[in-house]
Each structure stands twice: as C-alpha cells, then as structure tokens.
Design a protein around this motif. Sequence first.
Motif, PDB file in Angstrom:
ATOM      1  N   SER A  23       0.820  -1.211   0.000  1.00 24.36           N
ATOM      2  CA  SER A  23       0.000   0.000   0.000  1.00 24.36           C
ATOM      3  C   SER A  23       0.853   1.259   0.000  1.00 24.36           C
ATOM      4  N   LEU A  24       1.925   1.267   0.799  1.00 27.92           N
ATOM      5  CA  LEU A  24       2.818   2.422   0.821  1.00 27.92           C
ATOM      6  C   LEU A  24       3.528   2.605  -0.515  1.00 27.92           C
ATOM      7  N   LEU A  25       3.992   1.507  -1.103  1.00 30.42           N
ATOM      8  CA  LEU A  25       4.657   1.586  -2.404  1.00 30.42           C
ATOM      9  C   LEU A  25       3.719   2.102  -3.477  1.00 30.42           C
ATOM     10  N   THR A  26       2.479   1.636  -3.447  1.00 33.56           N
ATOM     11  CA  THR A  26       1.503   2.094  -4.437  1.00 33.56           C
ATOM     12  C   THR A  26       1.197   3.568  -4.256  1.00 33.56           C
ATOM     13  N   ALA A  27       1.011   4.004  -3.015  1.00 35.98           N
ATOM     14  CA  ALA A  27       0.719   5.416  -2.756  1.00 35.98           C
ATOM     15  C   ALA A  27       1.868   6.309  -3.203  1.00 35.98           C
ATOM     16  N   ALA A  28       3.109   5.918  -2.896  1.00 36.22           N
ATOM     17  CA  ALA A  28       4.268   6.716  -3.298  1.00 36.22           C
ATOM     18  C   ALA A  28       4.397   6.780  -4.815  1.00 36.22           C
TER      19      ALA A  28
END
Length: 441
Positions: A23-28
Amino acid sequence: MPYVSRPRRRAPWSPAWASRNYSLLTAATVVTSLGSNGALIAAAFAVLEAGGDGGDVGLVAAARTLPLVLFLLIGGALADRLPRHQVMVAANTLNCLSQAAFAVLVLAGEPRLWQMMLLSGLGGTGQAFFAPAAEGMLMSSVKGEHAARAFAVFRMAMHGAGLGGAALGGAMVAAIGPGWVLAADAAAFACAAALRGLLDVKHIPPRTPGDGLLADLREGWREFSGRPWLWGIVVQFSIANAVVGAAEAVYGPLVARDHLGGAGPWGLALACFGAGTVGGALLMTRWKPRRLLLAGTLCVFPLSLPAAALAVPVPAGALCAVMFVTGLSIEVFGVSWMTALHQEVPEEKLSRISAYDWFGSVALVPAATALAGPSEAAFGRTESLWGCAALVVVVTSAVLFVPEVRDLRRRTEPVTLGTPAAGADADAGSADAERPVGGLG
C-alpha cells in the motif's frame, strides 16, 4: 538464531491481499507518477521556450537517460546488498533536489542548455539507483497467490496517476509555464521519499555478505543470460524503447507545436495513453492468459501506431484514440511480464536481474534521442517517424521466434517452500528461469 518470517501488517484502507508495504509503495508511486508525467512535458517545452530546437530537446532527454545506462547495474547490485527502502529514499531525495534546481533555473529565465542537461542527468542518476530497488521491493511485498492481481492494481494506480499528471501537466505548461510544473514534481519526490521511509523490511531475510560488487554482477549476468526468453525480450525492448522514446520525447512535442496546437493537445494525447494503460491493467485483473509472454508480445505490435500517427500526422482526436489503444495493449504485456518475472526469479536476486532488464531496455535510448534531431535533418521528420514504427514491428516479430517466448506458461502448481522460487507467484511456480524488461511501463 535462525531467521523467522514475521507476518506483514496491512494498511486499514487496503484490500485483504495487500500488505502495508504494498500500500505504501503504491501510494508513493501514485504521487511520483502525478508529478513526473507532467514534468516530462515541462522539460521539453522548457527547452523550446529557451530557444532550443528538436536536437536540443533530444540532448536533454538523452542526458537523463545516459546515467541509467552507466549506473543501473551498480544500482541493482547495491539494492541486493543494502536495505532497498534506504536506496529508494536516497534516490528520491536526489530527484527532488535536481528537479527543484531545474525549476528555479526555468522560473528565473534564460536557462542554458548545459545546465538543463546536467540537472536532467542528476535526475537520471537517481532513477538508476531507484528502479532496481523499487522493483525488488514491490516483488517482495506481494504474496504468490495474489501476485498477478497485485501487479495489475499497482500498474493501474500508477498509470491512472500518469493519466492525470500528463493532462494536468500539459494544461499547466500552457497556462503558467513549465517552471511551476517542474517545482510540483520536486515536491512530489519529497512526499514519495517520506512514504517510502515508512516501509517495513523486517520480513526480508538479512542479506548474507557476498564476494563483492563485481561477483554480484557476474552472478546476476549468469541468471540473466541463461534465460533466452528474458534476454530476447530485453533486446527487443532495447530497440523498441529507443525509437519510441525518440518519437515521444523529440518528435511528439514538435508535431504538437506545428500541427496540433501546442502542449495542451500533446498532453491530452499522453493522458489518453495513460487511460489506455489503466484499462489494460483493469482487464488484467480478470484475464490470466496461460501463455504469459506470447499474449504479452502479441500486444506489443500496436506500439508502432503512435509513431505512424505522428508521421501522417493525424488530427489530435485520432491521435488520442491511437494512444489509448496502444496504452491498453502494452499494459497486457506489462502485467504479463511482471507476473513472469515474479514467477521465475528468486527474491534475493530480483534487483540485480531488474537492473539488467532496465539496462537493456534503456541502453539505446540516449543515442536514439540524441540522434533524433540529426535524423530529422537528414531524412525528414515524417520519414524518421515511419522508420520508428517499422523497427517496432520488426523486432517484435523477431522475438516470437524464441521458443520460450511462445511456450512459457503461467504455473498453477503450488510452490514448495525452500526452493529458489519460494514466495513467487502461486499462479506461477518454481523459479529456474528468470526475469525482466521494464521499458514502457
């Protein structure tokens, strides 16, 4: 004490199959895609507004790509030796600073060509270290049985942001100038670095000390060169990416300026490509072709259409339709490719193999973009664009003669823990084979 894998936390807003890191990778990635797609348009028009021509646009584009060729392999080896999230944060910081300086130069007026080339080169250096680490980190954040869906959703989010970024960037360049778009991209990199700094790497086994950087590179090369389907497709995209990059980075803005009405319509056309990739990723959340690479490679042929459309040139509306179809088809390849890589490559070698993939995919781009201006002067813009389209068709046809490209199948048997492919796609299976091509998307 033996390493014990810990369960990965999940963000409260994400699907049940998405880990917190995913989720963090996708958001970034969404944040940087919003900024970078507009910045690509802004950089080209910054050069033109400073009095440059097509050759100068090509030189600035080549200056960004050249460090990828020089540093990608080192970046891949480091990302398999160091914590990947730290490499990603450092690279994002460099991109932030270089884009901020580029924005200041443009806003101050009279930026010089060498200055724009230098700052573009620093941005490319950041990308060289970022890309292998990011791909390895993404692969390790996905569980096997959900890999294909996760990659499709990730790419859908990335391309959806690119869609908005290209449209907004083109409109902003037309309304307030390229400098502010470059400043927004710098802010996006700062935000992405903060998000990636929150990644949890406790689930990744500690790296065992190797025999040195050169030994790691040699091991990566053996893994890469031992898979004909892998290096065959990378060679294909080394040529296809080069000519498509020249067409879009150099000829596209020139055709837009002379025939389509400027940055706005060109930004809209790029946004339609992004919309097509979103549609393709959405399709791939449902469709799981059995022959991964055969289905993907057949969908590369439409990549020749944008260059042909610019060669005519077709009206802006028709160009937008062509770009949409191209984006949709190439995304079928993109998701199939990532799934094949996840299926075939051990986790501890992902970044090195990704680096060889990226290296092959961008190796010829600096030369192609730098030669785009001289090619236009020697042969004409229309003839150069038709040549780009023809080369895509030729190299894509050639790679279909590689048996593994035609025959590599999605694997359905469960993976036995402890094999080199443990943790790979459950749709896939073991991992004697290998990985990569980044290229377009």
